[in-house]
Design a protein around this motif. Structure first.
Motif, mmCIF file in Angstrom:
data_model
loop_
_atom_site.group_PDB
_atom_site.id
_atom_site.type_symbol
_atom_site.label_atom_id
_atom_site.label_comp_id
_atom_site.label_asym_id
_atom_site.label_seq_id
_atom_site.Cartn_x
_atom_site.Cartn_y
_atom_site.Cartn_z
ATOM 1 N N GLY A 116 0.796 -1.229 0.000
ATOM 2 C CA GLY A 116 0.000 0.000 0.000
ATOM 3 C C GLY A 116 0.822 1.269 0.000
ATOM 4 O O GLY A 116 0.264 2.367 0.013
ATOM 5 N N SER A 119 0.241 3.411 -3.187
ATOM 6 C CA SER A 119 -1.036 4.131 -3.098
ATOM 7 C C SER A 119 -0.916 5.331 -2.177
ATOM 8 O O SER A 119 -1.423 6.421 -2.485
ATOM 9 C CB SER A 119 -2.137 3.208 -2.586
ATOM 10 O OG SER A 119 -2.384 2.156 -3.480
ATOM 11 N N GLN A 120 -0.263 5.146 -1.029
ATOM 12 C CA GLN A 120 -0.081 6.263 -0.092
ATOM 13 C C GLN A 120 0.699 7.393 -0.750
ATOM 14 O O GLN A 120 0.306 8.560 -0.667
ATOM 15 C CB GLN A 120 0.671 5.803 1.159
ATOM 16 C CG GLN A 120 -0.098 4.894 2.062
ATOM 17 C CD GLN A 120 0.771 4.365 3.205
ATOM 18 O OE1 GLN A 120 1.999 4.433 3.176
ATOM 19 N NE2 GLN A 120 0.127 3.830 4.224
ATOM 20 N N TYR A 122 1.132 8.037 -3.944
ATOM 21 C CA TYR A 122 0.382 8.638 -5.048
ATOM 22 C C TYR A 122 -0.730 9.545 -4.533
ATOM 23 O O TYR A 122 -0.978 10.620 -5.088
ATOM 24 C CB TYR A 122 -0.196 7.555 -5.942
ATOM 25 C CG TYR A 122 0.146 7.717 -7.409
ATOM 26 C CD1 TYR A 122 0.315 8.972 -7.982
ATOM 27 C CD2 TYR A 122 0.270 6.615 -8.224
ATOM 28 C CE1 TYR A 122 0.604 9.116 -9.331
ATOM 29 C CE2 TYR A 122 0.566 6.742 -9.572
ATOM 30 C CZ TYR A 122 0.735 8.003 -10.122
ATOM 31 O OH TYR A 122 1.018 8.142 -11.450
ATOM 32 N N ARG A 123 -1.429 9.129 -3.480
ATOM 33 C CA ARG A 123 -2.503 9.973 -2.925
ATOM 34 C C ARG A 123 -1.961 11.306 -2.421
ATOM 35 O O ARG A 123 -2.565 12.356 -2.644
ATOM 36 C CB ARG A 123 -3.232 9.233 -1.810
ATOM 37 C CG ARG A 123 -4.188 8.191 -2.322
ATOM 38 C CD ARG A 123 -5.013 7.574 -1.195
ATOM 39 N NE ARG A 123 -5.855 6.527 -1.714
ATOM 40 C CZ ARG A 123 -5.640 5.223 -1.527
ATOM 41 N NH1 ARG A 123 -4.630 4.812 -0.788
ATOM 42 N NH2 ARG A 123 -6.443 4.333 -2.066
ATOM 43 N N SER A 148 1.146 -1.682 -12.067
ATOM 44 C CA SER A 148 1.050 -0.238 -12.265
ATOM 45 C C SER A 148 -0.319 0.159 -12.817
ATOM 46 O O SER A 148 -0.895 1.168 -12.398
ATOM 47 C CB SER A 148 2.158 0.243 -13.195
ATOM 48 O OG SER A 148 2.183 1.650 -13.238
ATOM 49 N N LEU A 151 -2.700 0.076 -9.894
ATOM 50 C CA LEU A 151 -2.491 1.219 -9.008
ATOM 51 C C LEU A 151 -3.151 2.471 -9.589
ATOM 52 O O LEU A 151 -3.895 3.167 -8.898
ATOM 53 C CB LEU A 151 -0.997 1.471 -8.789
ATOM 54 C CG LEU A 151 -0.634 2.758 -8.041
ATOM 55 C CD1 LEU A 151 -1.195 2.748 -6.622
ATOM 56 C CD2 LEU A 151 0.875 2.957 -8.044
ATOM 57 N N HIS A 152 -2.876 2.756 -10.846
ATOM 58 C CA HIS A 152 -3.451 3.953 -11.463
ATOM 59 C C HIS A 152 -4.980 3.898 -11.472
ATOM 60 O O HIS A 152 -5.637 4.877 -11.128
ATOM 61 C CB HIS A 152 -2.895 4.141 -12.876
ATOM 62 C CG HIS A 152 -1.511 4.687 -12.894
ATOM 63 N ND1 HIS A 152 -0.396 3.890 -12.717
ATOM 64 C CD2 HIS A 152 -1.058 5.950 -13.034
ATOM 65 C CE1 HIS A 152 0.679 4.647 -12.759
ATOM 66 N NE2 HIS A 152 0.310 5.902 -12.950
ATOM 67 N N LYS A 154 -6.967 2.144 -9.554
ATOM 68 C CA LYS A 154 -7.473 2.208 -8.178
ATOM 69 C C LYS A 154 -7.633 3.661 -7.723
ATOM 70 O O LYS A 154 -8.545 3.991 -6.966
ATOM 71 C CB LYS A 154 -6.495 1.461 -7.260
ATOM 72 C CG LYS A 154 -6.757 1.583 -5.789
ATOM 73 C CD LYS A 154 -5.676 0.829 -5.025
ATOM 74 C CE LYS A 154 -5.782 1.037 -3.541
ATOM 75 N NZ LYS A 154 -4.721 0.307 -2.818
ATOM 76 N N LEU A 155 -6.743 4.526 -8.212
ATOM 77 C CA LEU A 155 -6.763 5.931 -7.815
ATOM 78 C C LEU A 155 -7.594 6.800 -8.748
ATOM 79 O O LEU A 155 -7.622 8.022 -8.610
ATOM 80 C CB LEU A 155 -5.330 6.461 -7.715
ATOM 81 C CG LEU A 155 -4.501 5.762 -6.628
ATOM 82 C CD1 LEU A 155 -3.061 6.215 -6.685
ATOM 83 C CD2 LEU A 155 -5.091 5.995 -5.245
#
Length: 183
Positions: A116, A119-120, A122-123, A148, A151-152, A154-155
């Protein structure tokens, strides 16, 4: 080193790590982080086609790159074992009309994936970009790279372009896709 050994052993057992083993702090990168960032990045240069660079990057070169991007954000994730990842935004294109568009990048130490941290990072990067009035974040992904892409997406990034065989590394052609997030 101990954390790396533990993570490797856990993966060897087939256990999925759901959260980091230590507390992660995300903060702006400094020139003192250049060696750790270069070490993380050089692993990908030498062992994957997710970056099209083919020669290792020195700490001094990485320090120059960190300074070059200012005033856009360059962040690091730091755990008890040191720098375990980084993320940054750079200009999408040089022309003035593109001034509200950026390209985003995130890399993790190869032992830190699946926790994670990406994600952290990137947020925090996305929140920083919103606060700066950036309109769109664009992520380029060498394909295939399911982690990747996941991840993208998901955000909230959506795929907007794909270029076939635009890179050549490790004796093979590599496609690149672009995902965008309107901020």
């Amino acid at each position: 080193v101990y954390r790396s050994y533990v993570m490797g052993f856990i993966r060897h057992l087939g256990v999925s790590v759901v959260r980091p083993l230590d507390t992660t702090m995300i903060r702006p990168a400094t020139s003192a982080d250049a060696q750790a960032i270069a070490t993380i990045y050089n692993h990908y240069i030498d062992n994957s086609d997710v970056t099209f660079e083919t020669e290792a990057v020195t700490a001094s070169e990485m320090g120059r790159r960190v300074g070059e991007i200012a005033p856009l954000p360059w962040l690091v994730a730091e755990g008890s074992s040191g720098i375990i990842g980084y993320a940054y935004a750079s200009k999408w294109r040089a022309r003035h009309a593109y001034r509200f568009s950026v390209e985003t990048t995130v890399y993790l130490h190869h032992d830190a994936s699946g926790q994670g941290i990406g994600s952290q990072l990137y947020r925090v990067l996305i929140d920083d970009l919103r606060a700066r009035g950036v309109h769109i974040a664009i992520g380029g992904i060498a394909l295939p790279n399911q982690a990747s892409v996941a991840l993208h997406e998901k955000l909230g990034f959506i795929e907007c372009a794909r270029f076939n065989e635009v890179g050549f590394k490790f004796n093979k052609w590599v496609d690149v896709g672009y995902w965008q997030l309107l901020l």
